[in-house]
Design a protein around this motif. Sequence first.
Motif, short mmCIF file in Angstrom:
data_model
loop_
_atom_site.label_atom_id
_atom_site.label_comp_id
_atom_site.label_asym_id
_atom_site.label_seq_id
_atom_site.Cartn_x
_atom_site.Cartn_y
_atom_site.Cartn_z
N GLN A 1 0.82 -1.21 0.00
CA GLN A 1 0.00 0.00 0.00
C GLN A 1 0.86 1.26 0.00
O GLN A 1 0.45 2.30 -0.51
CB GLN A 1 -0.92 0.00 1.22
CG GLN A 1 -1.93 1.15 1.23
CD GLN A 1 -2.85 1.10 2.43
OE1 GLN A 1 -2.89 0.10 3.14
NE2 GLN A 1 -3.57 2.17 2.67
N LYS A 2 2.05 1.16 0.55
CA LYS A 2 2.94 2.31 0.61
C LYS A 2 3.42 2.74 -0.78
O LYS A 2 3.82 3.88 -0.97
CB LYS A 2 4.15 2.00 1.50
CG LYS A 2 3.80 1.81 2.97
CD LYS A 2 3.18 3.06 3.56
CE LYS A 2 2.74 2.85 5.00
NZ LYS A 2 2.07 4.04 5.57
N ILE A 3 3.36 1.80 -1.74
CA ILE A 3 3.75 2.16 -3.10
C ILE A 3 2.80 3.21 -3.66
O ILE A 3 3.22 4.19 -4.27
CB ILE A 3 3.76 0.90 -4.00
CG1 ILE A 3 4.88 -0.05 -3.56
CG2 ILE A 3 3.95 1.29 -5.47
CD1 ILE A 3 4.93 -1.33 -4.34
N ASP A 4 1.51 3.00 -3.45
CA ASP A 4 0.51 3.97 -3.92
C ASP A 4 0.72 5.33 -3.25
O ASP A 4 0.63 6.38 -3.91
CB ASP A 4 -0.90 3.46 -3.65
CG ASP A 4 -1.20 2.17 -4.40
OD1 ASP A 4 -0.63 1.99 -5.49
OD2 ASP A 4 -1.99 1.35 -3.88
N GLU A 5 0.99 5.32 -1.96
CA GLU A 5 1.23 6.58 -1.24
C GLU A 5 2.49 7.26 -1.76
O GLU A 5 2.54 8.49 -1.89
CB GLU A 5 1.37 6.30 0.26
CG GLU A 5 0.10 5.77 0.89
CD GLU A 5 0.27 5.47 2.37
OE1 GLU A 5 1.19 6.05 2.99
OE2 GLU A 5 -0.50 4.64 2.91
N LEU A 6 3.51 6.47 -2.07
CA LEU A 6 4.76 7.03 -2.60
C LEU A 6 4.54 7.68 -3.97
O LEU A 6 5.04 8.78 -4.24
CB LEU A 6 5.81 5.92 -2.70
CG LEU A 6 7.16 6.30 -3.32
CD1 LEU A 6 7.86 7.35 -2.47
CD2 LEU A 6 8.03 5.06 -3.47
N LEU A 7 3.78 7.00 -4.83
CA LEU A 7 3.56 7.50 -6.19
C LEU A 7 2.70 8.75 -6.21
O LEU A 7 2.71 9.50 -7.19
CB LEU A 7 2.91 6.40 -7.04
CG LEU A 7 3.77 5.16 -7.29
CD1 LEU A 7 2.98 4.11 -8.06
CD2 LEU A 7 5.04 5.53 -8.03
N GLU A 8 1.93 8.99 -5.16
CA GLU A 8 1.10 10.19 -5.09
C GLU A 8 1.91 11.44 -4.75
O GLU A 8 1.43 12.56 -4.91
CB GLU A 8 -0.01 10.00 -4.05
CG GLU A 8 -1.08 8.99 -4.47
CD GLU A 8 -2.09 8.74 -3.38
OE1 GLU A 8 -1.98 9.38 -2.30
OE2 GLU A 8 -3.00 7.91 -3.58
N ILE A 9 3.14 11.23 -4.28
CA ILE A 9 4.00 12.37 -3.92
C ILE A 9 4.64 12.92 -5.19
O ILE A 9 5.27 12.18 -5.96
CB ILE A 9 5.09 11.95 -2.92
CG1 ILE A 9 4.43 11.40 -1.65
CG2 ILE A 9 5.99 13.13 -2.58
CD1 ILE A 9 5.42 10.84 -0.65
N GLY A 10 4.45 14.18 -5.46
CA GLY A 10 4.95 14.80 -6.68
C GLY A 10 6.45 14.67 -6.84
O GLY A 10 7.21 14.97 -5.92
#
Length: 442
Positions: free
Chosen positions: A246-255
Motif C-alpha cells: 500500500q505504501k507504493i501507492d502513497e509514494l507514487l502520489e507524492i509529486g
Amino acid sequence: MILSWRKKRAARRAAKKQNLEVTSNMELTIPSHFRCPISLELMKDPVTLSTGITYDRDSIEKWIEAGNSICPVTNQVLRSFEPVPNHTLRMMIQDWCVEKRSYGIERIPTPRIPISSYEVSEILSGIQTAKDQQDAERCREMVLKIKELAKDSERNKRCISANGTGGVLAAAFKTFSKVPFEQNVALLEEILSALITISPLDGEAKSYLGSDSSLHCMVWFLKNGNLSGRRNSVLALIEIVSSDQQKIDELLEIGGAIEALVKLMKEPISPSTTKASLLLMYHIVSNPPSSANSKVIARLTEMELVKILFEMLVDCEKSICEKALGVLDEVCSYDEGMEKAYGNALTVPVLVKKLLRISDLATQFSVSILWKLCKNDKSEGGDVLVEALQLGAFQKLLLLLQVGSTDGTKEKTTELMKLMNVYRDRAECTDSLDFKNLKRSY
C-alpha cells in the motif's frame, strides 16, 4: 676515528642480520594458554566465560550465535552469555608478541571494548529526550555516536539493533521530518544513514518511516539530497514498500517521486544506488495489473524508462543486469511497454545476448520478454522473430532446453521455438555473441 666508528656500525648490522637469519629458521612455539581452544590460534581479544574458560572473543561469539548454550571445553551450561575481557592475559600476549618480534610477530592492538545493552539504552534515552525537546543539535550528536559505534564492529551493530534502536531513530526521523524540515536536513540525513547502517529494520521502524511526513522527506532527498542522502532514501524506501504494498501507492502520489527515481537510473551515481533504484522500481511495476498501475507504466514509458534500461544492459554487472531485466519483464506486460520495446534498436540484440550468458535468472527474464514481444508481434513479416533468428536465438533456445530450466521458462522457450520455426527458411541463422556491428540508439 670516523672510519673506525663506521666499521663498528657495519659489524653490528651484520651480526644483527645473521641473528635474524638464524632465528627465522627456528620454529616458534606459541604457548598453549595463549591459544584459543576453538580456533587454536593466538588470541587477539581473550574473554572469559562464566565457566572460567578463556576464548578469543570472535570465536566464542560465533559459537554462541550458532545457538550453542554450553561451554565448548567443559560442556557446562552457560549462566551468562556476556564474556568478560581478560585484560591480564591480553597484556601477557602483547608482551610475548613484543618479545618475539624478531620472528616477524606483530604486537596485537588493544581491542576496543564492545558496547553493552546498558550503554545503548542510555544513548537511545538521550535521542528520545532530544526529540521531545526538539533539540536537533543534541539529537544529531547522539545519532552520530550510535552510528560510529555500529560501524566499529559487527558485535556492536548486533547489540544496537537488538535494543530497539531502529524504532527510536525512525520515530525521531518522523518528528523532525514534519514540514518545514529544511532546517533539520543535516540531522535527518544522519538518522537515515544510521538506519541503513543497522538495517534490516523491524516493523516499528518501518511504520514510522512509512508515515506521510517521512515519505515526503525521503522523496525530497531523492530530488535534492547529496549522493549518500539519495542512496539512503532509496534503500529505506525499499524496506518500507517490500513489506507493505500500500505504501507504493502513497509514494507514487507524492509529486516528483517517480521522476527522481528514473533520474537515478538515467544518471547513475554509484553501482549500489543503481541496484537499489532498480529494486525499488521493480516493486513499483510488479504491482497486480490494474488501471492505476497501467497509468504508472504509461508515465514511466513516457520518461523513456525502456530506453534507459536497454542502454544500461549493454554493459553492466550481473546484479544490475538481473534487476534491469526484471523491471523490463514487468513493463513489457503492458502495451505501452511493448510499444517502446518494439521501437528500440537494442531490444532484440540485447535480449538474445543475455540468453545463457549472465545467470539463470537473467536468462529466465530474457526468455520471458522475448516471448511477450514475439507472441504479440503484429508486423506482417514477423520482424522480431526474424531478427532474433538472425542473431542466433534459435540455437540458444535449443541449448536452453537441453541444459534445463524452470517449467515456466521451458514452456515459453518451446513456444518461442515454434513461432521462430515458421521463419527459419527465410532468415539466415547466425550465432552472433557480440555487438560489433550494432549501432546504439543514442
